[in-house]
Design a protein around this motif. Sequence first.
Motif, PDB file in Angstrom:
ATOM      1  N   ASP A 604      23.257  35.775  52.243  1.00  0.00           N
ATOM      2  CA  ASP A 604      23.109  34.525  52.981  1.00  0.00           C
ATOM      3  C   ASP A 604      24.200  34.376  54.057  1.00  0.00           C
ATOM      4  O   ASP A 604      24.826  33.331  54.214  1.00  0.00           O
ATOM      5  N   GLY A 605      24.456  35.498  54.768  1.00  0.00           N
ATOM      6  CA  GLY A 605      25.424  35.470  55.868  1.00  0.00           C
ATOM      7  C   GLY A 605      26.859  35.655  55.447  1.00  0.00           C
ATOM      8  O   GLY A 605      27.759  35.708  56.298  1.00  0.00           O
ATOM      9  N   LYS A 606      27.158  35.773  54.164  1.00  0.00           N
ATOM     10  CA  LYS A 606      28.522  35.966  53.695  1.00  0.00           C
ATOM     11  C   LYS A 606      28.653  37.335  53.049  1.00  0.00           C
ATOM     12  O   LYS A 606      27.685  37.895  52.530  1.00  0.00           O
ATOM     13  N   THR A 607      29.930  37.852  53.084  1.00  0.00           N
ATOM     14  CA  THR A 607      30.216  39.140  52.455  1.00  0.00           C
ATOM     15  C   THR A 607      31.153  38.898  51.282  1.00  0.00           C
ATOM     16  O   THR A 607      32.161  38.210  51.392  1.00  0.00           O
ATOM     17  N   TYR A 608      30.782  39.478  50.130  1.00  0.00           N
ATOM     18  CA  TYR A 608      31.611  39.396  48.937  1.00  0.00           C
ATOM     19  C   TYR A 608      32.046  40.804  48.587  1.00  0.00           C
ATOM     20  O   TYR A 608      31.215  41.724  48.501  1.00  0.00           O
ATOM     21  N   LYS A 609      33.413  40.994  48.347  1.00  0.00           N
ATOM     22  CA  LYS A 609      33.956  42.320  48.102  1.00  0.00           C
ATOM     23  C   LYS A 609      34.733  42.333  46.795  1.00  0.00           C
ATOM     24  O   LYS A 609      35.080  41.295  46.238  1.00  0.00           O
ATOM     25  N   THR A 610      35.049  43.560  46.372  1.00  0.00           N
ATOM     26  CA  THR A 610      35.865  43.748  45.177  1.00  0.00           C
ATOM     27  C   THR A 610      37.247  43.128  45.388  1.00  0.00           C
ATOM     28  O   THR A 610      37.855  43.300  46.436  1.00  0.00           O
ATOM     29  N   GLY A 611      37.745  42.402  44.389  1.00  0.00           N
ATOM     30  CA  GLY A 611      39.054  41.763  44.469  1.00  0.00           C
ATOM     31  C   GLY A 611      39.017  40.352  45.001  1.00  0.00           C
ATOM     32  O   GLY A 611      40.019  39.635  44.928  1.00  0.00           O
ATOM     33  N   GLN A 612      37.923  39.956  45.571  1.00  0.00           N
ATOM     34  CA  GLN A 612      37.827  38.611  46.148  1.00  0.00           C
ATOM     35  C   GLN A 612      37.789  37.574  45.028  1.00  0.00           C
ATOM     36  O   GLN A 612      37.122  37.742  44.014  1.00  0.00           O
ATOM     37  N   LEU A 613      38.551  36.467  45.208  1.00  0.00           N
ATOM     38  CA  LEU A 613      38.586  35.400  44.216  1.00  0.00           C
ATOM     39  C   LEU A 613      37.346  34.524  44.362  1.00  0.00           C
ATOM     40  O   LEU A 613      36.962  34.151  45.467  1.00  0.00           O
ATOM     41  N   VAL A 614      36.745  34.218  43.207  1.00  0.00           N
ATOM     42  CA  VAL A 614      35.507  33.435  43.212  1.00  0.00           C
ATOM     43  C   VAL A 614      35.548  32.427  42.076  1.00  0.00           C
ATOM     44  O   VAL A 614      36.361  32.518  41.153  1.00  0.00           O
ATOM     45  N   LYS A 615      34.615  31.494  42.195  1.00  0.00           N
ATOM     46  CA  LYS A 615      34.408  30.492  41.157  1.00  0.00           C
ATOM     47  C   LYS A 615      32.901  30.458  40.849  1.00  0.00           C
ATOM     48  O   LYS A 615      32.084  30.662  41.740  1.00  0.00           O
ATOM     49  N   THR A 616      32.565  30.192  39.550  1.00  0.00           N
ATOM     50  CA  THR A 616      31.145  30.172  39.177  1.00  0.00           C
ATOM     51  C   THR A 616      30.618  28.761  39.193  1.00  0.00           C
ATOM     52  O   THR A 616      31.371  27.777  39.183  1.00  0.00           O
ATOM     53  N   THR A 617      29.313  28.676  39.215  1.00  0.00           N
ATOM     54  CA  THR A 617      28.628  27.390  39.116  1.00  0.00           C
ATOM     55  C   THR A 617      27.486  27.531  38.134  1.00  0.00           C
ATOM     56  O   THR A 617      26.960  28.645  37.916  1.00  0.00           O
ATOM     57  N   LYS A 618      27.096  26.442  37.511  1.00  0.00           N
ATOM     58  CA  LYS A 618      26.013  26.440  36.517  1.00  0.00           C
ATOM     59  C   LYS A 618      26.330  27.329  35.326  1.00  0.00           C
ATOM     60  O   LYS A 618      25.439  27.934  34.732  1.00  0.00           O
ATOM     61  N   THR A 619      27.631  27.508  34.987  1.00  0.00           N
ATOM     62  CA  THR A 619      28.020  28.193  33.755  1.00  0.00           C
ATOM     63  C   THR A 619      28.829  27.232  32.916  1.00  0.00           C
ATOM     64  O   THR A 619      29.381  26.252  33.419  1.00  0.00           O
ATOM     65  N   HIS A 620      28.902  27.493  31.649  1.00  0.00           N
ATOM     66  CA  HIS A 620      29.685  26.636  30.759  1.00  0.00           C
ATOM     67  C   HIS A 620      30.573  27.521  29.891  1.00  0.00           C
ATOM     68  O   HIS A 620      30.090  28.280  29.082  1.00  0.00           O
ATOM     69  N   PRO A 621      31.917  27.490  30.085  1.00  0.00           N
ATOM     70  CA  PRO A 621      32.649  26.673  31.080  1.00  0.00           C
ATOM     71  C   PRO A 621      32.602  27.306  32.462  1.00  0.00           C
ATOM     72  O   PRO A 621      32.061  28.394  32.631  1.00  0.00           O
ATOM     73  N   PHE A 623      34.078  29.436  35.364  1.00  0.00           N
ATOM     74  CA  PHE A 623      35.010  30.557  35.377  1.00  0.00           C
ATOM     75  C   PHE A 623      35.653  30.684  36.766  1.00  0.00           C
ATOM     76  O   PHE A 623      34.983  30.503  37.791  1.00  0.00           O
ATOM     77  N   TYR A 624      36.977  31.065  36.772  1.00  0.00           N
ATOM     78  CA  TYR A 624      37.683  31.460  37.983  1.00  0.00           C
ATOM     79  C   TYR A 624      38.083  32.912  37.793  1.00  0.00           C
ATOM     80  O   TYR A 624      38.561  33.308  36.718  1.00  0.00           O
ATOM     81  N   GLY A 625      37.903  33.723  38.816  1.00  0.00           N
ATOM     82  CA  GLY A 625      38.256  35.128  38.644  1.00  0.00           C
ATOM     83  C   GLY A 625      38.147  35.890  39.937  1.00  0.00           C
ATOM     84  O   GLY A 625      37.860  35.337  41.009  1.00  0.00           O
ATOM     85  N   SER A 626      38.366  37.206  39.797  1.00  0.00           N
ATOM     86  CA  SER A 626      38.287  38.110  40.947  1.00  0.00           C
ATOM     87  C   SER A 626      37.161  39.100  40.702  1.00  0.00           C
ATOM     88  O   SER A 626      36.922  39.536  39.566  1.00  0.00           O
ATOM     89  N   ILE A 627      36.476  39.468  41.779  1.00  0.00           N
ATOM     90  CA  ILE A 627      35.326  40.366  41.677  1.00  0.00           C
ATOM     91  C   ILE A 627      35.830  41.772  41.368  1.00  0.00           C
ATOM     92  O   ILE A 627      36.731  42.291  42.025  1.00  0.00           O
ATOM     93  N   GLU A 628      35.215  42.405  40.346  1.00  0.00           N
ATOM     94  CA  GLU A 628      35.536  43.797  40.042  1.00  0.00           C
ATOM     95  C   GLU A 628      34.460  44.738  40.571  1.00  0.00           C
ATOM     96  O   GLU A 628      34.758  45.758  41.167  1.00  0.00           O
ATOM     97  N   LYS A 629      33.194  44.433  40.354  1.00  0.00           N
ATOM     98  CA  LYS A 629      32.107  45.284  40.849  1.00  0.00           C
ATOM     99  C   LYS A 629      30.805  44.506  40.776  1.00  0.00           C
ATOM    100  O   LYS A 629      30.711  43.474  40.106  1.00  0.00           O
TER     101      LYS A 629
END
Length: 2030
Positions: A604-621, A623-629
Amino acid sequence: MAAAAGGGRAPRRSALLTPRGNGDRTVFLFDRRREQADPDEKVLSYGKDNYRAFRSAVCQAFGIPSDETFVITTTNRKEITEDNFSELVHDGVTLYLLQSVDQMLLLATKERIDFLPHYDTLVKSGMYEYYASEGQNPLPFALAELIDNSLSATSQNTGIRSIQIKLLFDDSQGKPAVAVIDNGSGMTSKQLNNWAVYRLSKFTRQGDFESDHSGYVRPLPVPRSLNSDISYFGVGGKQAVFFVGQSARMISKPAASQDVHELVLSKEDFEKKEKNKEAIYTGFIRNRKPSDSTHITSDDERFLHNLILEERDKESFTAVVITGVQPDHMQYLKNYFHLWTRQLAHIYHYYIHGPKGNEVNAVIKEISPFNNIDIQISMFEKGKVPKIVNLREIKDDMQTLYINTAADSFEFKAHVEEEGIVEGIIRYHPFLYDKETYPDDPCFPSRLNDDDDDDCFLVEKGARGKRPIFECFWNGRLIPYTTVEDFDWCAPPKKRGLAPIECYNRISGALFTNDKFQVSTNKLTFMDLELKLKDKNTLFTRIFNGQEQRMKIDREFALWLKDCHEKYDKQIKFTVFKGITVRTDVLSKRMQSPWTMYAAIEWDGKTYKTGQLVKTTKTHPIFYGSIEKFYLYGDHDGDIFATGGEVQIALEPQALYAETKIIPISKLDRTVSDKVVKKYIEDEMARLPDKLSVTWPEGDELLPNETRFAGTPIGALRIEILNKKGEAMQKLPGTSHGGSKKLLVELKVILHSPTENKEIISHISQHGGKWPYWFKKMENLQKLGNYSLKLQVVLNESNADTYAGRSLPSKVFKFTIVEGKPEKFLVGLLELPFRIGVPFSIPLELQDEFGHATHLTNRIRPILEASGLTLKHEDIPVAAKCVIKGVTAKGCVNSCQGKNFNLKITLPGLKEDTQIIKIRLQPGPPCQLKVKPDSEILKIENGTAFPFQVEVLDESGNITAQPELIVHCQFLGASDLPVYSVDCSNGGTNILTGPVIHVQNIKKDQILKARFEVLNCKDVPPVEKIIKLLPSSHVARLQVLSMNGQKALQVKHQDEISCVAGQVMNKLIFQMYDEAEREIPITAAAAEKIKVNWTPKIDRELLMQGLLPDVKVPTSVKDARYCLITYLDEHVSLESAFTVRPVPDEPKHIKCKLKGSNTLQMGEELQSEIDVMITDQFGNHIQTVTSACVNSLGVSGPGLDKSNLKVTWQESTQTMKVKGIRYKPCLLGSKELCFAWREFSDFIRVNLVAGSPAKLQLVDWPELEKPVAVINGRELQRPLIVQLCDQWGNPTPEPNVKISLTKSNNLKLLPSNQQHKTDDTGRANLGVFSIHAPRGEHILQIKASYNKAILDCLVITINVLPDPEKPICLNVKYDKSPSFPAGGTFPDFMVSVLSEDDTIIKNINPARISMKMWEAQSSRVRTPVDVTTFSCSRVKDDKEDGFFYFRDKVVPERVGTYMIQFTFAMDKTNMLNSEQIIIEVVPNDPVRLLPDSLPATPAVSNVRALTSRTLVKDLYLHLMDEYNNHTGLDLVGRIIAKIKSPNEEDIEIPQFQGKVSTVEFPLESGSAEINLVLAEDSPGRDSTEYILVFEPHLPALKKPLEPYCLSFMFYNDSKKQQLMATLTREKDQLSKSIDLYRKMFDTTNQLVAEMKCQVKEAETREALLRNELKKHQIELPQTNTLQYVDSLLKKKMLEQEGVMKQPRRTCTLPNYPKGNQDILGKIAHLAQIEDNEAAKVISWHLASDMDCVVTLTTEAARSIFDETQGRQQVLPLDSIYKKTLPDWSRPLPHLRNGRTFFRPIGNPVFARDLLTFPDNVEHCQTVFGMLLGDTIIIDNLDAANHYRKEVVKITHCPTLLTREGDRIRSNGKFGGLQNKAPPMDKLRGMVFGAPMPKLYSTISGQIDLLQQYRAAVIKFDNVNKDLDLHLQSLNTPEMQKKKQELAEQEKSLKLVKQKLGMTPALSDKGAESLLQPIMFDISDTPIPPKRMRRDTVKKLYSSEEWISSPTKQQQQVLQMAPSELNGTPRKRKA
């Protein structure tokens, strides 16, 4: 209505005994008082109600005297009396006349009964047919049946096809009712009558029931098969009305009638008729004028007045009014109005919206003929606004959703066998960004809610879920319970395809079949659609731009799917490929690999790479983390687009969590910023635990690296956990973790050793809230070593000491524990043994208070004490080891094994200072030797041994022992003296002795010296003794003397003595001497010790006198006797031996010896020589004779040829040699030769064998001079076994002689001619040959050669007869003159099978003859697959046997060249085919006018533009016959085109160009080209539908053809016209699609009922056979029945085989080959006799006839006569005068008129009654009736004479045969050999065989019953399983989906029609939805969906069986008449 119940009965009635008047009762009477009574019934018609008069009438009718006693009873044995006469005697009753009520029924009777099906068959048929499924209500399916009828009824309407469903629930107008009204063609009264008949299908109506119809005409093909031909079976309407309510009122008016016909069927009426005993299935049709409702009088039906009033303006109509609606049905219809109308819209989607369906978003919709179908549903309730919905307006049915969410479609067509055509469409629903667009079916949800936790995310089928791809439509109508999962070419591939695997789950589809596929009667299920579609012969083609293209469908589909994926899917791009992996975290093993890993995605026009910090939505709880693969399922190797995947993230902060999560990419929060994530991580890190704080509140602090004594305590500990800020904490930060993340402190004390670290103490402390972490004091540390005390923070529950890859705080104290001061001691291991005078040491172990080893701190003087011992020892020094050294002991131990002592050890100064140990003290080392006796001089006799007692002593005088303690004694003073030695190692003392002391030739006393010493012990001094040796007094020498006259001669040892053979040696003298040569007298004791070897018994008295036993000289000079005398005592063993040699005596015998083989061939000399010698009386060869003795030798023997006999003398061997022994021709075998010399003789046997092979003979083949008769193609009667013989005919056992066969070229032998060799007996078994040759005689020669000489060959003449049972060709006769019009009937084909002798083979099963027909192909390489097979018609009685008829076979409906061939199945593999018959099928008479293809509905305007005014262009109309063949090629005429309005009052009609109202077109060769244009500014109403009518005018046709009509829309505006043209096309497509939906579900109910019937029949059959088995004493278990039956069958078959193998009498007379069907065989083979004696005497009696061949015809007899040159006697049956033959039922002569004239003796019986005939019973009775006549068998001759003497008094006496073998002829003559039967063996096999024992037939019957029972059990199990499987398969949720699709399409169609401005028409009859809610009234079995049923069925078969074998259900359906299933089939089975 009687027909509906299966008809009545019309049995044969006996003639009435009395005339019948009004009110008379007919009674059927059986007289069973006596057995001889009339077996038939008598019919009495009686009118009075009086028992006495009735009884009188009975007596009169049967001629019974009035005073005779009898009773009249019913069949239930109730006696008729005056009291019960009126009750029991009614019309049609059956009565008995008996002597008493309980009398046995002497003869069987027949009682008449009447039975009709109960009216519940009709009333409750719907209840059984509509059953529940998946919680849905079945009511819509019942309504769909009524809509089907309306659609069919309105199919011929030219205007609006109106179908109305009115729900009349207004209480003010009467009780609730449902009305279905259409404006169809209506029904005549006869058609209405036919409608009422249950299961009267449209096909049955043509022939079996009178009808106004002209016969069923199959509709023309239309797109999606939307032909409205969906009212088929005559079942659904009745089921539906009685399911909905209790009563149905049918009101109908046909177009051509002025009358309205009305019929009422109601449950109440049926019950009333039953109660009044009226005919239930009868009724009345009310014929009235329209709008006349005067007959409606009930207030419950007030609503009918309004309905009937609406009839006024209707030309034709049909209304079905259902009353007595079930309350639950009414509630459902009210509460779920939207649901069930949506179901109906789904079912009829394509009828409503056209072939293309409801395209809601289309800008321009086509105008189609389907716009005129208007299905409107209205619900009227009191006080409420009526609910009115048109199915065209429904937009949420599933087909509408499928059509409008699809981005592209793939159309195809499948051609199935016969004329089955399936149109198919596949639609693609793309993935858009983050969701699938595949529509959800509320009845079959495909995906889970996105809000669910996807921690265990699985890759499923995605968009479609578990739903199948295809919904199925039959004739355009949905069949809701049948779906097709997929086809091979559109199923997800096993390997990676052109498109990703998830694309295969984004397709939906629909299949549209024509009526060539079978559906259930309630149109719920296809019977075999999927099987036919997946057949290997099904051809799939693609439809592209409306054109059918043949190409590889799988390739085309894959390319289309790939194109859809690339063009329409909006997806995620995976980049930076990282490899392929296997994911073990996925639960499904199938989905664990392969997974492709990527490092980045573009989404959707964005690039997500390994190591990038992300946050989840619609999960319980969250999660905050970094992309591994990133993960993408599948094997990919580069950048790729996909609709989704998964991402692996490391939870942050990793120091806190150290955890990874894998979640769907769609759950990443695309709105969060990096700053927010980093801030969260920093806050979390500051709150982690950092260190521990330890204090010792009670002292005993442990210092680092401290050393402590064992047992020193460690004080209590107080601990705090601190973070980096110094704050105490007891749990991890973050409230979301809860109790699972609390912190604990763990204490461990670890003991370190070189091998391991052992945990000694382990405790865990948790924070108490008000008190800190605390551990109590430790006082139990006693073990020595290095220790660590470790304090570790751990997590609650998991006890992990790390968190998120980081260690939690810990603290370690190291310390050491050492041993204390000595407090006690232990005695260590002592070194054994302890010996007197030998020093030893005592090791000691010092310990502290805990038992740890320690050492002394100063020197100690130990104290040692032991009773009876003197002890010495040293002090203990201060050292690492504590040992008492130098301990010595002295004392007496009394035994060499030693003695036990208690040794007390004391160490002064210790807390525990004393230990007592037990020691065993043994004697010391050897020191001295003691020898007994003690005397210095010892006396010993020569030749004896002397024992000495020796003892070895230690220093204390104890006898001692040690290893290798050997005492040695050496004797001195003479040579060869022995040495004594003894071992004293064990006990220290022993007896010393050895061999005897013997000195040779001792005459006086001699002095010797003995020296004793201990070897290996130099310290022990030796001992010496003096020995005095005395001479021996024992026997020393033996002597034997032989008396020669008065002189005694000494016989020395090993001397040889010669004596005459057979004499006796006596007077042998025996003497004994000692060492001093003194003779020893032989005493009795000494005599016992003397033995001889020539006799076991010795005379002891003679032996004591010095005489030995006599010696017998051997009789053979070859046997020398060895004589041995022995003397044996305890001192000496002596022997003396001599040999006796025999010499021959005087001559007494001669002896002959054969050197070599004793076998002699006939005609040859004996090759071996015979030696003759002269012997004495004992056979000893006397060698003193001379050569002159040969003159005295004579040789003789029977058959001996002495011509070459020679006798010679052999000087070297002193024998006579005889040569030249030969025999003259004589019997073979053992021969005796006699040899004589002087008065002596001897004999020799030689074996005379056959000579050299000279000729061949056949074994067991008599009369070779006659030709051997054999039927062509069959085997010879016996094998050809060839025997080699010499010239005299003796069998020669010569092996390996080659045997060959030579024959003529036209004679063929099977097996083929092979080389054979003779065996060891000279025989060669050539085997049994099958002969194949032309008719006539053929020569067969058998040749052989021996030693290059040709032997005399065998010549066999074979007479080959034609095989009358071998079919060689088929003869077909038929009328070849007529032509074959399509759909007509073939002329009768008469087929016969001809044999080799050109005769017709009879007795053939008609099922083996079949007729095959197929369409001729351009390439005739092989017979095409689509072959139509016809079976043979039933043979008429007036036809000759052997002919098979194929009558009334239907000519194919398609024009073309066809081939017909008749086939005879000779066996399972071989077929005999006739010549192919070529026929030309020509078109039939024209019946209609049709275009090449159905044109779209034109939309025109009257503007100037020509294209807008063009009605049709290049339209070609053709004359067609009823099967759509182009016909009328010879017809010429014209077609007149004109325009009509559906509304007859409309006068504003458009005109053609030129302002004309009609246009003519020429019709030539059956075709016409049409081009029509409207006139400019033509009149006409805007937005109005008009009809183009093309009327054919053909003068040559007598009957005018129907015109062809084409609807078109007229507009005044060109733009509107273009828009409406598009809408019209859309309407056509939707209507066609809806039509395809409305064709599915009716046969399932019928199938269930029939399957239940089969289960019941199978159960009844099983119970019947079980009872039969019980009658045969066979009890069956309730469990494991099949296994028991199988084992019992095996046992019975073994018993049967054993009975068969029992020896039986057989006829060995060879039978005549049955070369013709008219040959029965020889008389000896026609009958069998069980009794042996009877068989013997009857066989002898018929001996002259036994060889006679019986034939049916004189021609066959003459043929045999000619073939055998008159040698074979024959008997033709057609020449027998049969009137003189005896009656087989005639009684014996002594029985006259049913009574016995005299009492016979001897058990007489007719001989013919003892015969049993295996075959041809009738013909055999004729033969033996003629041969035996009335011949009688009786026991013996006396009984026979008595019987004859008595019989002749009353009648003629026939021939009598006795079981003993005597015969009394019919003239009374008996006696003599000619009247006495010989023994059985003298009959030479010409005897009747014995039949199988009765036990065999009993066992065979049991086996047959068991096999039947086994088959019945298997069938019962199978039909039960099939029924269960079918009931389960109906529980499917798929129907909701189809209903929704149809509803959406119907709404779309209605919307299109509204846009077109088309007027809604009245209801379309037949459009009622088959999408009934899936709830049925069969509640006993849950039913799985069809897909599950299919899967289950597949498990029961292998892949081959699944393809080739239909299931039981399908077989049952296939057994139905084709007319009951799906219309007229293309292939008709005869």
